[in-house]
Design a protein around this motif. Structure first.
Motif, mmCIF file in Angstrom:
data_model
loop_
_atom_site.group_PDB
_atom_site.id
_atom_site.type_symbol
_atom_site.label_atom_id
_atom_site.label_comp_id
_atom_site.label_asym_id
_atom_site.label_seq_id
_atom_site.Cartn_x
_atom_site.Cartn_y
_atom_site.Cartn_z
ATOM 1 N N GLU A 1 0.810 -1.274 0.186
ATOM 2 C CA GLU A 1 0.040 0.032 -0.120
ATOM 3 C C GLU A 1 1.049 1.161 -0.134
ATOM 4 O O GLU A 1 1.807 1.321 1.143
ATOM 5 C CB GLU A 1 -0.777 -0.176 1.187
ATOM 6 N N THR A 2 0.868 2.109 -1.075
ATOM 7 C CA THR A 2 1.684 3.216 -1.158
ATOM 8 C C THR A 2 0.651 4.517 -1.043
ATOM 9 O O THR A 2 -0.708 4.374 -1.649
ATOM 10 C CB THR A 2 2.533 3.235 -2.163
ATOM 11 N N ASP A 3 1.140 5.786 -1.264
ATOM 12 C CA ASP A 3 0.318 6.915 -1.487
ATOM 13 C C ASP A 3 -0.154 6.776 -2.888
ATOM 14 O O ASP A 3 -1.139 7.730 -3.101
ATOM 15 C CB ASP A 3 1.177 8.231 -1.271
ATOM 16 N N ASP A 4 0.214 6.160 -3.894
ATOM 17 C CA ASP A 4 -0.400 6.191 -5.186
ATOM 18 C C ASP A 4 -0.952 4.858 -5.664
ATOM 19 O O ASP A 4 -1.787 4.868 -6.640
ATOM 20 C CB ASP A 4 0.869 6.207 -6.279
ATOM 21 N N PHE A 5 -0.609 3.682 -4.943
ATOM 22 C CA PHE A 5 -1.319 2.580 -5.437
ATOM 23 C C PHE A 5 -1.359 1.315 -4.394
ATOM 24 O O PHE A 5 -0.687 1.746 -3.267
ATOM 25 C CB PHE A 5 -0.340 1.867 -6.476
ATOM 26 N N TYR A 6 -2.263 0.484 -4.584
ATOM 27 C CA TYR A 6 -2.517 -0.747 -3.900
ATOM 28 C C TYR A 6 -2.018 -1.780 -4.824
ATOM 29 O O TYR A 6 -2.307 -1.797 -5.994
ATOM 30 C CB TYR A 6 -3.821 -0.996 -3.347
ATOM 31 N N LEU A 7 -1.400 -3.031 -4.011
ATOM 32 C CA LEU A 7 -1.112 -4.290 -4.777
ATOM 33 C C LEU A 7 -1.815 -5.289 -3.839
ATOM 34 O O LEU A 7 -1.734 -5.310 -2.586
ATOM 35 C CB LEU A 7 0.222 -4.440 -5.046
ATOM 36 N N MET A 8 -2.952 -5.913 -4.461
ATOM 37 C CA MET A 8 -3.636 -7.039 -3.751
ATOM 38 C C MET A 8 -3.109 -8.623 -4.485
ATOM 39 O O MET A 8 -2.627 -8.443 -5.557
ATOM 40 C CB MET A 8 -4.984 -6.734 -3.985
ATOM 41 N N ALA A 9 -3.225 -9.433 -3.672
ATOM 42 C CA ALA A 9 -2.841 -10.925 -4.402
ATOM 43 C C ALA A 9 -3.901 -11.903 -3.533
ATOM 44 O O ALA A 9 -4.174 -11.846 -2.335
ATOM 45 C CB ALA A 9 -1.453 -11.198 -4.117
ATOM 46 N N GLN A 10 -4.081 -12.984 -4.435
ATOM 47 C CA GLN A 10 -4.481 -14.223 -3.905
ATOM 48 C C GLN A 10 -4.086 -15.332 -4.770
ATOM 49 O O GLN A 10 -4.202 -15.095 -6.021
ATOM 50 C CB GLN A 10 -6.080 -13.761 -3.856
ATOM 51 N N SER A 11 -3.745 -16.279 -4.212
ATOM 52 C CA SER A 11 -3.445 -17.628 -4.894
ATOM 53 C C SER A 11 -1.987 -16.777 -5.891
ATOM 54 O O SER A 11 -1.281 -16.224 -5.765
ATOM 55 C CB SER A 11 -4.240 -18.440 -5.735
ATOM 56 N N ASP A 12 -2.455 -17.213 -7.184
ATOM 57 C CA ASP A 12 -1.501 -16.941 -8.216
ATOM 58 C C ASP A 12 -1.967 -15.655 -8.983
ATOM 59 O O ASP A 12 -1.629 -15.297 -10.152
ATOM 60 C CB ASP A 12 -1.090 -17.835 -9.178
ATOM 61 N N ARG A 13 -2.742 -14.612 -8.392
ATOM 62 C CA ARG A 13 -3.404 -13.546 -9.044
ATOM 63 C C ARG A 13 -3.056 -12.161 -8.320
ATOM 64 O O ARG A 13 -2.962 -12.230 -7.014
ATOM 65 C CB ARG A 13 -5.111 -13.579 -9.054
ATOM 66 N N TYR A 14 -2.743 -11.308 -8.981
ATOM 67 C CA TYR A 14 -2.209 -10.106 -8.770
ATOM 68 C C TYR A 14 -3.066 -8.989 -9.253
ATOM 69 O O TYR A 14 -3.398 -8.961 -10.670
ATOM 70 C CB TYR A 14 -0.727 -9.901 -8.922
ATOM 71 N N VAL A 15 -3.404 -8.126 -8.381
ATOM 72 C CA VAL A 15 -4.119 -7.079 -8.841
ATOM 73 C C VAL A 15 -3.723 -5.567 -8.228
ATOM 74 O O VAL A 15 -3.451 -5.321 -7.061
ATOM 75 C CB VAL A 15 -5.574 -6.968 -8.537
ATOM 76 N N GLY A 16 -3.249 -4.673 -9.280
ATOM 77 C CA GLY A 16 -2.811 -3.463 -8.854
ATOM 78 C C GLY A 16 -3.822 -2.159 -8.893
ATOM 79 O O GLY A 16 -4.715 -2.582 -10.005
ATOM 80 N N VAL A 17 -4.023 -1.317 -8.213
ATOM 81 C CA VAL A 17 -4.895 -0.171 -8.232
ATOM 82 C C VAL A 17 -4.144 1.033 -8.390
ATOM 83 O O VAL A 17 -3.455 1.379 -7.076
ATOM 84 C CB VAL A 17 -6.148 -0.102 -7.474
ATOM 85 N N TYR A 18 -3.914 1.616 -9.359
ATOM 86 C CA TYR A 18 -2.875 3.022 -9.458
ATOM 87 C C TYR A 18 -4.019 3.918 -9.419
ATOM 88 O O TYR A 18 -4.670 4.246 -10.534
ATOM 89 C CB TYR A 18 -1.980 2.883 -10.645
ATOM 90 N N PHE A 19 -4.169 4.748 -8.092
ATOM 91 C CA PHE A 19 -5.318 5.707 -7.994
ATOM 92 C C PHE A 19 -5.068 6.898 -8.114
ATOM 93 O O PHE A 19 -5.665 8.014 -7.988
ATOM 94 C CB PHE A 19 -6.100 5.382 -6.638
ATOM 95 N N SER A 20 -3.497 7.253 -8.048
ATOM 96 C CA SER A 20 -3.036 8.818 -8.031
ATOM 97 C C SER A 20 -3.332 9.502 -9.295
ATOM 98 O O SER A 20 -3.163 8.806 -10.512
ATOM 99 C CB SER A 20 -1.651 8.553 -7.769
#
Ligand SMILES: C[S@@+](CC[C@H](N)C(=O)[O-])C[C@H]1O[C@@H](n2cnc3c(N)ncnc32)[C@H](O)[C@@H]1O
Length: 565
Positions: free
Chosen positions: A484-503
């Protein structure tokens, strides 16, 4: 409130006449304008949202089903699900308030009483808005089941016909949920209620069969080297069974009593058999000559009945798909008192937990017929959580990985004191009742909340992007935030990765790319852009193998769509 027509001027009267001219003349009508819900005024000024309640999450294992629990008004929950789950729900089961007038249902914060002139209109306004939102969630082969009793069955059926289409009505099931009957009634003692079952599209919907019980299996009382079987006459009955209608299926079969052989050609000592029934009517056999030749030695038997040899086809237990479900369900396990109220009593170790639970087995049985082992099941009137319990039991029985989404308001603390604790007990087991062992799965808990729209669309988009990671987790089914940073989140579960770049500042997006390069698996990134046409893909040339999706325009569009329902 009655209109004082004499007070209206000419233009107002003309408007009224025009409105009457365009009003529906046949079918279901109700006072929609006069029975609006209070929150409808807010739909254009705020955006419904979900806030996670971390301390109520139950996480067991990445490989287990991920279930959702949403506390709040289901109108808002359904609006949000239209972003996260549009076209992804296989089965909806709901048991809405029955509108009995017995202080059991509040509309706009007040109980709807028996003598309320608008009681049916209020109920229809309430249900139609929710069913329209719910319909958009179903998959192409999706099915919706609504439990209901006599107070609203007739209005509901017309409403469902209107929303889902009469041709998609799969059936109306009568469930004997109270075998003793309601003895306080003036005339008949009601002992049943209904399940209305509709497909989104009957062409793609399927309905399973009930498993055979031991009693059913025992009825296959004969056996040969292949399997147990029962017998059914080889003469066809019912539609299209006359010689006239299907002459090819009328032919002689020769039976040799000594050897038991069946043949299409006559030998010495053979008896000729024709498809003529006991009343002397010329019918047909069940098969044509080719099938007869291929199967006669293993699949047919011949016995003398009342002095005449008769042919029978073997109905094999191994070929049985199970029992086709009937429209009346009257077995004791559908008794809501014995298998609803008492289930809660056992789970909670106390009486009067919740007065209107369904029989666990009534819900389990209907779900068994319309789910597959990987279905996602939604109940947006979850009450005490019977649906989540039933889904878990089905998974336990067949090793499935069905997921459930439960939504309930917190009227009389039903969410906090009953539905959530019950679901937790089902997942984790109950110490005080060692026979109730847990059925492990994961549960993520959310409450509905709102984002106030700002007068500036861009400002609203920025707010939305900053807060939308929870929605994206739910949409992607990826629940663990690993960075979790000021610009994005990175989420994971099993072999799946999802980033949210919200800045709004795109300079730091490379940092997200560096994180994604460290891991391998399926990768998706949601990127903030104010541009309503989406992200400029030229900026992502070196992001091969990563799916790029824009936010938050797509979220806003969904909410604009649902607020116009
Ligand atoms: C008849 S009960 C459902 C019982 C459930 N089938 C069971 O077996 O426990 C209906 C439930 O819907 C909830 N409810 C009513 N209006 C709602 C709304 N607008 N949003 C969410 N839940 C609502 C009520 O609090 C009630 O618990």
């Amino acid at each position: 409130m009655a209109i004082d027509y004499s007070a209206l001027d000419r233009d107002a009267l003309i408007d009224l006449v025009k409105k009457l001219d365009t009003t529906k003349k046949y079918g279901l009508v109700w006072e929609a304008d006069r029975t609006r819900e209070i929150f409808e005024n807010d739909l254009h000024t705020s955006i419904p949202f979900l806030t996670e309640v971390k301390k109520k999450h139950i996480f067991k294992d990445d490989a287990l089903p991920n279930n959702l629990f949403i506390e709040g008004d289901n109108y808002h929950a359904l609006s949000v699900l239209n972003y996260t789950h549009q076209g992804k729900i296989d089965v909806i089961y709901i048991d809405p308030p029955y509108n009995t007038g017995n202080k059991s249902w509040k509309y706009n914060n007040d109980y709807v009483e028996k003598d309320d002139n608008f009681k049916h209109s209020k109920w229809l306004s309430f249900m139609s808005k929710r069913l329209l939102l719910a319909k958009k969630l179903l998959t192409q082969s999706g099915v919706i089941v609504v439990a209901i009793d006599d107070y609203e069955i007739h209005t509901l059926r017309l409403l469902m016909d209107e929303i889902f289409g009469e041709r998609n009505r799969m059936g109306t099931i009568t469930v004997v949920h109270n075998p003793r009957g309601r003895n306080d009634e003036k005339f008949f003692a009601t002992s049943h209620e209904y399940l209305l079952v509709y497909a989104l599209n009957e062409e793609f919907a399927t309905l399973g069969h009930f498993k055979l019980t031991e009693e059913d299996i025992d009825s296959y009382s004969k056996s040969d080297g292949i399997s147990a079987f029962s017998e059914t006459p080889f003469i066809r009955t019912g539609n299209n069974s006359t010689r006239e209608s299907r002459p090819n299926l009328y032919y002689p079969i020769y039976f040799n009593e000594k050897s038991g052989a069946l043949s299409l050609t006559k030998s010495a000592g053979d008896v000729e058999l024709l498809p003529v029934n006991e009343a002397g009517e010329e019918k047909t056999w069940r098969w044509g000559k080719d099938t007869f030749e291929a199967k006669k030695d293993t699949e047919l038997t011949c016995r003398v009945v009342k002095g005449t040899p008769r042919l029978f086809k073997k109905r094999r237990v191994i070929d049985s798909k199970g029992k086709k479900p009937k429209t009346v369900w009257s077995e004791p396990r559908y008794d809501a008192s014995a298998h609803g109220i008492m289930v809660l009593q056992k789970l909670f170790g106390e009486k009067d937990v919740f007065p209107y639970p369904k029989s666990l087995y009534a819900v389990k049985d209907i779900l068994e017929l319309i789910t597959t082992p990987t279905s996602t099941v939604l109940d947006f009137f979850a009450g005490s959580g019977t649906t989540g319990h039933a889904v878990s039991l089905l998974n336990k029985d067949d090793g499935g990985s069905r997921q459930f989404i439960l939504c309930t308001d917190n009227e009389n603390n039903i969410a906090v004191d009953v539905c959530y604790p019950r679901t937790k007990k089902v997942i984790e087991g109950v110490d005080t009742a060692p026979d109730i062992t847990g059925i492990p799965s994961n549960l993520y808990y959310y409450q509905t909340s709102f984002i106030k729209k700002s007068p500036s669309v861009d400002e609203t988009k920025i707010q939305l992007a900053e807060k939308c990671n929870e929605l994206i987790k739910i949409r992607e089914g990826v629940f663990h935030t690993i960075k979790e940073t000021d610009d994005f989140y990175l989420m994971a579960q099993s072999d799946r990765y999802v980033g949210v770049y919200f800045s709004i500042d795109s300079n730091n997006i490379k940092k997200l790319k560096i994180e994604l390069d460290k891991v391998s698996g399926h990768k998706t990134v949601y990127v903030f852009t104010l541009d309503s046409f989406g992200v400029n893909m030229d900026d992502f040339d070196d992001w091969t193998g990563i799916e790029i999706l824009p936010i938050p325009q797509s979220i806003l569009e969904i909410f604009e769509g649902v607020s116009n329902v």
